[in-house]
Motif scaffolding. Structure first.
Motif, PDB file in Angstrom:
ATOM      1  N   ASN A  99       1.163  -0.797  -0.049  1.00 47.70           N
ATOM      2  CA  ASN A  99       0.118   0.366  -0.125  1.00 47.70           C
ATOM      3  C   ASN A  99       0.716   1.619  -0.027  1.00 47.70           C
ATOM      4  OD1 ASN A  99      -2.719  -0.606   0.147  1.00 47.70           O
ATOM      5  ND2 ASN A  99      -2.681  -1.593   1.977  1.00 47.70           N
ATOM      6  N   LYS A 100       2.074   1.700   0.818  1.00 49.36           N
ATOM      7  CA  LYS A 100       3.247   2.571   1.055  1.00 49.36           C
ATOM      8  C   LYS A 100       3.675   2.846  -0.483  1.00 49.36           C
ATOM      9  CE  LYS A 100       6.847   3.312   2.846  1.00 49.36           C
ATOM     10  NZ  LYS A 100       7.743   2.387   3.724  1.00 49.36           N
ATOM     11  N   ASN A 101       3.925   1.775  -1.635  1.00 44.92           N
ATOM     12  CA  ASN A 101       4.665   2.150  -2.401  1.00 44.92           C
ATOM     13  C   ASN A 101       3.219   2.149  -3.010  1.00 44.92           C
ATOM     14  OD1 ASN A 101       6.972   0.824  -1.861  1.00 44.92           O
ATOM     15  ND2 ASN A 101       6.841  -1.207  -1.954  1.00 44.92           N
ATOM     16  N   TYR A 102       1.799   1.609  -2.965  1.00 47.24           N
ATOM     17  CA  TYR A 102       1.572   1.612  -4.044  1.00 47.24           C
ATOM     18  C   TYR A 102       1.120   3.611  -3.674  1.00 47.24           C
ATOM     19  CZ  TYR A 102      -2.748   1.214  -6.791  1.00 47.24           C
ATOM     20  OH  TYR A 102      -4.394   2.132  -7.688  1.00 47.24           O
ATOM     21  N   ASN A 103       0.957   4.167  -2.633  1.00 48.72           N
ATOM     22  CA  ASN A 103       0.563   5.192  -2.595  1.00 48.72           C
ATOM     23  C   ASN A 103       1.835   6.741  -3.233  1.00 48.72           C
ATOM     24  OD1 ASN A 103      -1.908   4.544  -1.258  1.00 48.72           O
ATOM     25  ND2 ASN A 103      -1.338   4.578   0.694  1.00 48.72           N
ATOM     26  N   GLU A 104       2.583   5.950  -3.037  1.00 45.56           N
ATOM     27  CA  GLU A 104       4.282   6.539  -3.514  1.00 45.56           C
ATOM     28  C   GLU A 104       3.698   7.199  -5.360  1.00 45.56           C
ATOM     29  OE1 GLU A 104       6.521   8.903  -2.222  1.00 45.56           O
ATOM     30  OE2 GLU A 104       7.840   8.873  -4.143  1.00 45.56           O
ATOM     31  N   LEU A 105       3.155   5.545  -6.040  1.00 45.95           N
ATOM     32  CA  LEU A 105       3.361   5.960  -7.158  1.00 45.95           C
ATOM     33  C   LEU A 105       2.389   6.404  -7.388  1.00 45.95           C
ATOM     34  CD1 LEU A 105       4.792   4.448  -9.313  1.00 45.95           C
ATOM     35  CD2 LEU A 105       3.619   2.062  -8.894  1.00 45.95           C
ATOM     36  N   GLU A 106       1.318   6.815  -6.868  1.00 38.84           N
ATOM     37  CA  GLU A 106       0.062   7.363  -7.195  1.00 38.84           C
ATOM     38  C   GLU A 106      -0.198   8.854  -7.217  1.00 38.84           C
ATOM     39  OE1 GLU A 106      -4.046   5.981  -8.056  1.00 38.84           O
ATOM     40  OE2 GLU A 106      -2.691   5.988  -9.115  1.00 38.84           O
ATOM     41  N   ARG A 107       1.344   9.159  -6.218  1.00 33.46           N
ATOM     42  CA  ARG A 107       0.987  10.772  -5.437  1.00 33.46           C
ATOM     43  C   ARG A 107       1.367  12.455  -6.720  1.00 33.46           C
ATOM     44  NH1 ARG A 107       4.870  11.295  -0.787  1.00 33.46           N
ATOM     45  NH2 ARG A 107       3.935   8.780   0.270  1.00 33.46           N
ATOM     46  N   THR A 108       2.350  12.152  -7.301  1.00 27.61           N
ATOM     47  CA  THR A 108       2.282  12.652  -8.011  1.00 27.61           C
ATOM     48  C   THR A 108       1.570  13.011  -9.575  1.00 27.61           C
ATOM     49  OG1 THR A 108       4.316  11.630  -8.852  1.00 27.61           O
ATOM     50  CG2 THR A 108       4.327  13.239  -7.895  1.00 27.61           C
ATOM     51  N   GLU A 109       0.464  11.587  -9.701  1.00 34.63           N
ATOM     52  CA  GLU A 109      -0.504  11.921 -10.380  1.00 34.63           C
ATOM     53  C   GLU A 109      -1.314  12.507 -10.666  1.00 34.63           C
ATOM     54  OE1 GLU A 109       0.228   9.896 -14.111  1.00 34.63           O
ATOM     55  OE2 GLU A 109       0.276   7.879 -12.797  1.00 34.63           O
ATOM     56  N   ILE A 157      10.231   2.608  -4.760  1.00 32.84           N
ATOM     57  CA  ILE A 157       9.884   3.382  -6.702  1.00 32.84           C
ATOM     58  C   ILE A 157      11.326   4.314  -6.185  1.00 32.84           C
ATOM     59  CG2 ILE A 157       8.390   5.114  -7.139  1.00 32.84           C
ATOM     60  CD1 ILE A 157       6.936   2.308  -6.335  1.00 32.84           C
ATOM     61  N   GLU A 158      11.512   4.903  -5.432  1.00 31.17           N
ATOM     62  CA  GLU A 158      12.623   5.795  -5.855  1.00 31.17           C
ATOM     63  C   GLU A 158      13.925   4.814  -6.018  1.00 31.17           C
ATOM     64  OE1 GLU A 158      11.236   9.927  -3.282  1.00 31.17           O
ATOM     65  OE2 GLU A 158      12.803   8.345  -2.384  1.00 31.17           O
ATOM     66  N   LYS A 159      13.827   3.645  -5.291  1.00 32.18           N
ATOM     67  CA  LYS A 159      14.980   3.363  -4.948  1.00 32.18           C
ATOM     68  C   LYS A 159      15.037   2.568  -6.839  1.00 32.18           C
ATOM     69  CE  LYS A 159      15.682   1.197  -1.152  1.00 32.18           C
ATOM     70  NZ  LYS A 159      14.915   0.027  -0.033  1.00 32.18           N
ATOM     71  N   ALA A 170       6.652  10.058 -14.318  1.00 33.32           N
ATOM     72  CA  ALA A 170       7.738   9.513 -14.813  1.00 33.32           C
ATOM     73  C   ALA A 170       9.014  10.416 -14.165  1.00 33.32           C
ATOM     74  CB  ALA A 170       8.081   8.601 -15.690  1.00 33.32           C
ATOM     75  N   ARG A 171       8.934  11.757 -15.618  1.00 30.81           N
ATOM     76  CA  ARG A 171       9.980  12.451 -15.418  1.00 30.81           C
ATOM     77  C   ARG A 171      10.672  13.978 -14.175  1.00 30.81           C
ATOM     78  NH1 ARG A 171      12.194  14.389 -20.479  1.00 30.81           N
ATOM     79  NH2 ARG A 171      11.173  13.465 -22.061  1.00 30.81           N
ATOM     80  N   VAL A 172       8.612  14.149 -13.524  1.00 33.71           N
ATOM     81  CA  VAL A 172       8.697  14.586 -12.242  1.00 33.71           C
ATOM     82  C   VAL A 172       9.798  13.927 -11.253  1.00 33.71           C
ATOM     83  CG1 VAL A 172       7.173  15.451 -10.658  1.00 33.71           C
ATOM     84  CG2 VAL A 172       6.975  15.130 -12.772  1.00 33.71           C
ATOM     85  N   LYS A 173       9.019  12.455 -11.000  1.00 35.40           N
ATOM     86  CA  LYS A 173       9.408  11.187 -10.060  1.00 35.40           C
ATOM     87  C   LYS A 173      10.964  11.440 -10.212  1.00 35.40           C
ATOM     88  CE  LYS A 173       6.189   8.935  -8.719  1.00 35.40           C
ATOM     89  NZ  LYS A 173       5.533   9.673  -6.927  1.00 35.40           N
ATOM     90  N   MET A 174      11.460  11.268 -11.700  1.00 32.77           N
ATOM     91  CA  MET A 174      12.875  10.981 -11.675  1.00 32.77           C
ATOM     92  C   MET A 174      13.807  12.135 -11.058  1.00 32.77           C
ATOM     93  SD  MET A 174      15.184   9.382 -12.975  1.00 32.77           S
ATOM     94  CE  MET A 174      14.974   8.202 -13.471  1.00 32.77           C
ATOM     95  N   ASN A 175      12.617  13.469 -11.795  1.00 38.14           N
ATOM     96  CA  ASN A 175      13.824  14.862 -11.001  1.00 38.14           C
ATOM     97  C   ASN A 175      14.261  15.311  -9.264  1.00 38.14           C
ATOM     98  OD1 ASN A 175      14.874  16.195 -13.899  1.00 38.14           O
ATOM     99  ND2 ASN A 175      12.852  16.811 -13.419  1.00 38.14           N
ATOM    100  N   ARG A 176      12.736  14.164  -8.836  1.00 34.55           N
ATOM    101  CA  ARG A 176      12.935  14.498  -7.564  1.00 34.55           C
ATOM    102  C   ARG A 176      14.015  13.320  -6.496  1.00 34.55           C
ATOM    103  NH1 ARG A 176       6.727  14.676  -6.345  1.00 34.55           N
ATOM    104  NH2 ARG A 176       6.342  16.932  -7.180  1.00 34.55           N
ATOM    105  N   THR A 177      13.927  12.382  -7.985  1.00 35.08           N
ATOM    106  CA  THR A 177      14.738  11.558  -7.197  1.00 35.08           C
ATOM    107  C   THR A 177      16.349  11.826  -7.186  1.00 35.08           C
ATOM    108  OG1 THR A 177      13.264   9.130  -8.003  1.00 35.08           O
ATOM    109  CG2 THR A 177      15.500   9.356  -7.089  1.00 35.08           C
ATOM    110  N   LYS A 178      16.268  11.968  -8.282  1.00 33.23           N
ATOM    111  CA  LYS A 178      17.925  13.120  -8.540  1.00 33.23           C
ATOM    112  C   LYS A 178      18.127  13.676  -7.418  1.00 33.23           C
ATOM    113  CE  LYS A 178      18.990  13.341 -12.971  1.00 33.23           C
ATOM    114  NZ  LYS A 178      18.886  13.423 -14.811  1.00 33.23           N
ATOM    115  N   THR A 179      17.374  14.748  -7.420  1.00 30.47           N
ATOM    116  CA  THR A 179      18.230  15.685  -6.694  1.00 30.47           C
ATOM    117  C   THR A 179      17.926  14.943  -5.304  1.00 30.47           C
ATOM    118  OG1 THR A 179      15.907  17.333  -7.599  1.00 30.47           O
ATOM    119  CG2 THR A 179      16.866  18.107  -5.566  1.00 30.47           C
TER     120      THR A 179
END
Lengths: 206, 164
Positions: free
Chosen positions: A194-204, B119-121, B147-156
């Protein structure tokens, strides 16, 4: 060039990993039993499907039939049983279909969605069982408490409301215990997912 | 024949096992957990292998199953101490004459990666492997923009850990 870029270059130049496994070791590994979350969810779900119905197996059918006849709820009980049976079949079919859909080859988000969906079927099944137990329980309470044979056994000064309140409190307490146990098992297996799923959903939605 | 399929699978896996080791080292920090995760990935790969049609490269397919196993399917059996990773055991298995300086830098990189979430890993791994955004979005199942947004955050985040 920043530190990260520099490390990326080192990463890409890295030779074979420090640990390597031989073919024989790989043969042994692929024959081992999986300990994946999905396998545990399957085992626990089957138990959850069976448990509520095991109670039925251990009830004394003769005496419960007498009991139903005494309070004239035999027809209602037959009806409940039929509805319950049909609904269980639908639940098991849905669960099986969801379970078959789970594949490690899907993308990360789809896989998580499929696992959560499978789990949700069982969650609804538990909720359904609690609701059904509540309906049947209240029905029986109502019939028993209003029967003359029961009222006669009570001391003359007993307040009807007190009996109802006590009965309901016990009932709610039992449900609460069931719900608690269920949440613990559920949380134990799906916390990380659930934690990972929320993390993946968040920025969407950002 | 199952036997033929088994031989083919083991041969391909042995040749590409580096990919799994990279995923294992990203998601675990001691060699018992590393081996444990490697085994679970192997089981999942073997389970999915009959459906592998060769539409994608074996290595791409392996990446997907490995990441899925690490992120969604694997349950850590032993409690891991995240504050003091045990690298000493891994060192025992080192090749002779392994480049010390490079080794140190890789340790530094993995230490930084270990402080990221799951996810960041995955994003860090895909970045290091130089995968494009289309492939990253396909692997994770999110939009390319996301993917771009997340990638930039992870890199930062990684840069901040590396240059405090």
């Amino acid at each position: 060039m920043d530190k990260l870029e520099q490390l990326k270059n080192v990463w890409q130049k890295q030779e074979d990993c420090k640990i390597t496994f031989s073919k024989d070791e790989i043969y042994i590994m692929m024959r081992q039993k999986s300990s994946s979350v999905v396998k545990w969810i399957l085992i626990i779900s089957i138990l959850e499907f069976l448990l509520p119905n095991l109670f039925l197996l251990f009830t004394d059918h003769g005496s419960s039939a007498d009991f139903y006849n005494k309070y004239s709820i035999a027809t209602a009980m037959k009806f409940y049983f039929l509805v319950h049976f049909i609904i269980i079949i639908i639940f098991i079919y849905t669960f099986y279909k969801n379970y078959k859909n789970i594949s490690a080859v899907s993308n990360v988000k789809e896989l998580m969605q499929d696992i959560i969906k499978t789990r949700k079927t069982v969650k609804y099944y538990i909720y359904y069982n609690i609701a059904m137990a509540a309906i049947i329980g209240l029905h029986i309470f109502y019939k028993v408490f209003n029967s003359e044979s029961f009222l006669e056994t009570l001391p003359s000064n007993t307040n009807q409301i007190t009996i109802w309140v006590v009965a309901l409190l016990i009932f709610v307490f039992v449900l609460f215990i069931f719900w608690g146990i269920y949440r613990i098992i559920y949380g134990f297996f799906l916390k990380k997912l659930n934690k990972n799923y929320n993390e993946l959903e968040r920025t969407e939605y950002c | 024949m199952t036997k033929d399929l088994e031989h083919k699978f083991v041969a391909e896996l042995e040749g590409n096992q580096n990919i799994i080791h990279k995923v294992c080292r990203t998601y675990t920090n001691n060699d018992a957990a590393h081996k444990d995760l490697f085994q679970e990935i192997t089981i999942q790969l073997w389970k999915a292998y009959p459906k592998f049609r060769g539409d994608s490269k074996f290595s791409t397919w392996m990446y997907r199953v490995s990441l899925n196993t690490a992120i969604s399917l694997y349950r850590k059996t032993k409690r891991q101490i995240s504050t003091s990773p045990i690298y000493d055991n891994l060192k025992e298995l080192e090749y002779e004459g392994y480049n010390d300086e490079r080794d140190k830098q890789m340790d530094l990189l993995y230490k930084a990666i270990h402080s990221l979430n799951d996810i960041e890993k995955a994003l860090a791994l895909l970045y290091l492997e130089d995968k494009n955004y289309k492939e990253i979005s396909n692997t994770l199942g999110i939009s390319e923009v996301n993917a771009r947004v997340k990638m930039n955050r992870t890199k930062t985040k990684l840069k901040n850990i590396l240059n405090p």
